[in-house]
Scaffold this motif. Structure first.
Motif, PDB file in Angstrom:
ATOM      1  N   LYS A 139       0.827  -1.218   0.000  1.00  0.00           N
ATOM      2  CA  LYS A 139       0.000   0.000   0.000  1.00  0.00           C
ATOM      3  C   LYS A 139       0.862   1.270   0.000  1.00  0.00           C
ATOM      4  CE  LYS A 139      -1.957  -1.407   3.767  1.00  0.00           C
ATOM      5  NZ  LYS A 139      -1.331  -2.749   3.866  1.00  0.00           N
ATOM      6  N   THR A 140       1.849   1.300   0.918  1.00  0.00           N
ATOM      7  CA  THR A 140       2.666   2.512   1.016  1.00  0.00           C
ATOM      8  C   THR A 140       3.504   2.704  -0.255  1.00  0.00           C
ATOM      9  OG1 THR A 140       2.699   2.264   3.405  1.00  0.00           O
ATOM     10  CG2 THR A 140       4.359   3.717   2.463  1.00  0.00           C
ATOM     11  N   THR A 141       3.988   1.598  -0.813  1.00  0.00           N
ATOM     12  CA  THR A 141       4.773   1.683  -2.057  1.00  0.00           C
ATOM     13  C   THR A 141       3.890   2.267  -3.163  1.00  0.00           C
ATOM     14  OG1 THR A 141       5.822  -0.359  -1.305  1.00  0.00           O
ATOM     15  CG2 THR A 141       6.320   0.345  -3.537  1.00  0.00           C
TER      16      THR A 141
ATOM     17  N   ILE B  15      -3.956   9.881   3.508  1.00  0.00           N
ATOM     18  CA  ILE B  15      -3.579   9.461   4.863  1.00  0.00           C
ATOM     19  C   ILE B  15      -3.244   7.972   4.830  1.00  0.00           C
ATOM     20  CG2 ILE B  15      -4.213   9.373   7.309  1.00  0.00           C
ATOM     21  CD1 ILE B  15      -6.134  11.640   6.877  1.00  0.00           C
ATOM     22  N   ASP B  16      -1.994   7.659   5.165  1.00  0.00           N
ATOM     23  CA  ASP B  16      -1.565   6.258   5.181  1.00  0.00           C
ATOM     24  C   ASP B  16      -1.730   5.714   6.601  1.00  0.00           C
ATOM     25  OD1 ASP B  16      -0.609   3.907   4.133  1.00  0.00           O
ATOM     26  OD2 ASP B  16       1.497   4.502   4.107  1.00  0.00           O
ATOM     27  N   GLU B  17      -1.729   4.423   6.742  1.00  0.00           N
ATOM     28  CA  GLU B  17      -1.926   3.757   8.038  1.00  0.00           C
ATOM     29  C   GLU B  17      -3.255   4.202   8.660  1.00  0.00           C
ATOM     30  OE1 GLU B  17       1.020   2.293  10.006  1.00  0.00           O
ATOM     31  OE2 GLU B  17       2.389   2.421   8.316  1.00  0.00           O
ATOM     32  N   ALA B  18      -4.237   4.402   7.823  1.00  0.00           N
ATOM     33  CA  ALA B  18      -5.501   4.982   8.272  1.00  0.00           C
ATOM     34  C   ALA B  18      -6.287   4.049   9.196  1.00  0.00           C
ATOM     35  CB  ALA B  18      -6.355   5.367   7.072  1.00  0.00           C
TER      36      ALA B  18
HETATM   37 MG   LIG Z   1       2.306   0.857   4.755  1.00  0.00          MG
END
Ligand SMILES: [Mg+2]
Ligand SMILES: Nc1ncnc2c1ncn2[C@@H]1O[C@H](COP(=O)(O)OP(=O)(O)OP(=O)(O)O)[C@@H](O)[C@H]1O
Length: 317
Positions: free
Chosen positions: A56-58, A129-132
């Motif tokens: 996801k973050t990538t 927003i990551d790690e939501a």
């Molecule tokens: Mg991540």
């Protein structure tokens, strides 16, 4: 150093979410296209969900590159353990909006005004927003309010929430149903199939500058898939240590035995096994099983903090 030993220019299995290494499976490509399309067409509110370590973050980093190339105004928040006042402070700071007042209503007014200006100038503003999955209910409620910033026809702020499947669970709760109803697009990441794991390994080696000589035997890649269950972060873990150990043993090609030893070292052999042969799909139950989650959590935490066994392998380099 094993890099030159294998003719590589960089470390192929780094754990950083480096978007240069993004390997586009059909699903990842669909998610990326969905995110781009959703933002371009001002869909308003998009979610990106997937199991831990599935990219996801990538993917978000690749999206950010794309948005920056298009000079889109973006606010990217990855510290999701924030309260509501932090949320507004962070958003204003990320968009570089100057606001003397720290009261929420003033900040919201400033933001609205700024968004309208961007809209009139034909620009798009995106909040990611990551790690939501870690966002608290009050913060999610504020995000719902942000989805109300709109003209009569279009959303002024495009919002992307990215997180683990707990995010979806949170959004199912009755108190958050209004937010859930506003989701216009749902994008997903997923573990790799066996074929994709092979291609993923090959692709990372290619980007890291391999000259084309075989580094992993096909059987070793099968073993990587078996123990990682196709989760890219675990694939990286196994491959990185497999390269180190193969180098330490002065072998030319990574063997299944080396992968197996590492999997055992990280106790990945205790994770629920892969689905029956012939089926490329992993049953969701595997991921929901307590043993799997426990062992995966354990494995990933070992991965983040170098274990003594790992350091000793490293020391031998
Ligand atoms: Mg991540
Ligand atoms: N499609 C992919 N292509 C290339 N590398 C990938 C891909 N998916 C994951 N990875 C790699 O796997 C590792 C974990 O990926 P990432 O951090 O993006 O996962 P995540 O879904 O954000 O995890 P978490 O749920 O813990 O936040 C990273 O090193 C990343 O580069």
């Amino acid at each position: 150093m094993y890099k030159s030993y294998f003719g590589l220019k960089e470390n192929p299995f780094n754990v950083n979410p480096d978007p240069r290494y993004l390997y586009l499976t059909k699903q990842i490509e669909e998610a990326l296209t969905g995110l781009m399309y959703g933002i371009q067409t001002r869909k308003g509110f998009i979610t990106l969900t997937g199991e831990v370590g599935t990219g996801k973050t990538t993917l978000v980093n690749r999206l950010l590159d794309w948005l920056r190339q298009r000079r889109t105004r973006t606010a990217f928040l990855f510290n999701s353990r924030m309260n509501t006042s932090h949320l507004f402070d962070f958003i204003l700071a990320e968009f570089e909006i100057v606001c003397e007042s720290r009261t929420k209503s003033q900040q919201l007014m400033k933001l609205n005004q700024w968004l309208l200006e961007r809209y009139r100038a034909g620009e798009t503003a995106v909040l990611i927003i990551d790690e939501a999955q870690n966002l608290s209910y009050p913060v999610l409620e504020e995000i719902r309010m942000l989805t109300n910033l709109e003209t009569s026809t279009e959303k002024l702020l495009q919002i992307v929430l990215s997180g683990q499947p707990e995010l979806e669970e949170k959004l199912k709760l009755p108190q958050l149903r209004q937010l859930k109803q506003r989701i216009t697009l749902r994008c997903k990441t997923a573990p790799l199939t066996k074929e994709q794991t092979h291609a993923y390994i090959a692709e990372r080696l290619r980007i890291a500058g391999t000259t084309g000589e075989q580094i992993f035997s096909p059987e070793a890649m099968d073993t990587v898939h078996m123990y990682s269950l196709g989760i890219p972060r675990v694939v990286n873990l196994l491959c990185e240590h497999a390269l180190i150990n193969t180098y330490v043993e002065q072998e030319r090609v990574v063997s299944p035995k080396i992968v197996e030893d590492i999997a055992r070292e990280f106790q990945l052999d205790e994770i629920e096994p892969i689905p029956p042969p012939g089926s490329s799909r992993i049953d969701n139950d595997v991921y929901n099983s307590e043993t799997f989650v426990q062992n995966l959590g354990e494995a990933l935490s070992r991965f983040r903090v170098s274990s003594p066994a790992v350091s000793s392998a490293r020391d031998k380099k």
